[in-house]
Design an enzyme around this catalytic site. Sequence first.
Site, PDB file in Angstrom:
ATOM      1  CD1 TRP A   1       3.591 -12.195  -7.741  1.00  0.00           C
ATOM      2  CD2 TRP A   1       3.754 -11.931  -9.903  1.00  0.00           C
ATOM      3  NE1 TRP A   1       2.429 -11.657  -8.169  1.00  0.00           N
ATOM      4  CE2 TRP A   1       2.517 -11.314  -9.457  1.00  0.00           C
ATOM      5  CE3 TRP A   1       3.949 -11.676 -11.212  1.00  0.00           C
ATOM      6  CZ2 TRP A   1       1.576 -10.582 -10.420  1.00  0.00           C
ATOM      7  CZ3 TRP A   1       3.116 -11.300 -12.072  1.00  0.00           C
ATOM      8  CH2 TRP A   1       1.805 -10.640 -11.690  1.00  0.00           C
TER       9      TRP A   1
ATOM     10  CG  HIS B   1      13.892 -12.582  -0.643  1.00  0.00           C
ATOM     11  ND1 HIS B   1      14.029 -13.938  -0.651  1.00  0.00           N
ATOM     12  CD2 HIS B   1      12.388 -12.094  -0.288  1.00  0.00           C
ATOM     13  CE1 HIS B   1      12.585 -14.154  -0.283  1.00  0.00           C
ATOM     14  NE2 HIS B   1      11.878 -13.396   0.126  1.00  0.00           N
TER      15      HIS B   1
ATOM     16  CD  GLU C   1      10.304 -11.213   3.477  1.00  0.00           C
ATOM     17  OE1 GLU C   1       8.997 -11.337   3.003  1.00  0.00           O
ATOM     18  OE2 GLU C   1      11.134 -11.647   2.916  1.00  0.00           O
TER      19      GLU C   1
END
Length: 247
Positions: free
Chosen positions: A10, A89, A159
């Site tokens: 989120w 991330h 990613e």
Amino acid sequence: MAKKIIVGNWKMNPKSAREANDISEKIFRGARKLKNISAVICPPAPFISLIKGVLGAQDVFYEKDGAYTGGISAEMLKSLSVRYVIVGHSERRSAGDTNDIVNKKLKVVLNAKMAPILCVGELTRDHHGQYFHFVRDQIRQALKNVSKNIVHKIILAYEPLWAIGKNAKGVLPGEEALHMNIFIRKVIADIAGATTAKKIKVLYGGSVDAKNAKKFISAGKMDGLLVGRESLNPKNFLEIIKNADAV
Ligand code: PGA
């Protein structure tokens, strides 16, 4: 068949605890009906204890305790029944997390018996395949001094940075997801052996939506997905989950 893991990241959303509750209730109510999927939500830290369902954290600090204002330790997350923690991330890396810091974070998550979701991915692609080396180095450095016996507990999330977020420059083709999936397993095989490389879960993340989710699972042979924007919309996220379940 092992369940596919669909993780919703989120980021710094939504704005209120009430919205977080609302969205998560809808998601878990729908996801519970599907047999082949494990849905995980990574809310902002203040909402973690409010949400009932399988939880992940977006980040962690690597020290155990002490004078680290704003820090959140692995033990704290564990005490809230958090099962997964995203480390490395790209948005944390661009805020200062080096490979060395990612390595420290990965280790505290493993020590606390949670599963790290280690994000790797190149900034841009070149014609000579240098991006493969970049991803290999990120993995090697993140796994430095991690015991071979526990490497299988790590979840890899590929990613590519150019495919993340609303300014994404494109979407990764399914066969290229497969190439990277195979490559990541090769890197893991070199570090921890072929059995671990086979066992480890590899996810794909970067502009995943209901339309392309299936492609990454079927053509890319991914073990799951890491979803940003679309995980805040229960209808869209459930659509992604359903499509992944149907593969
Ligand atoms: P996105 O984000 O799905 O919005 O591209 C993915 C991520 O950053 O994990």
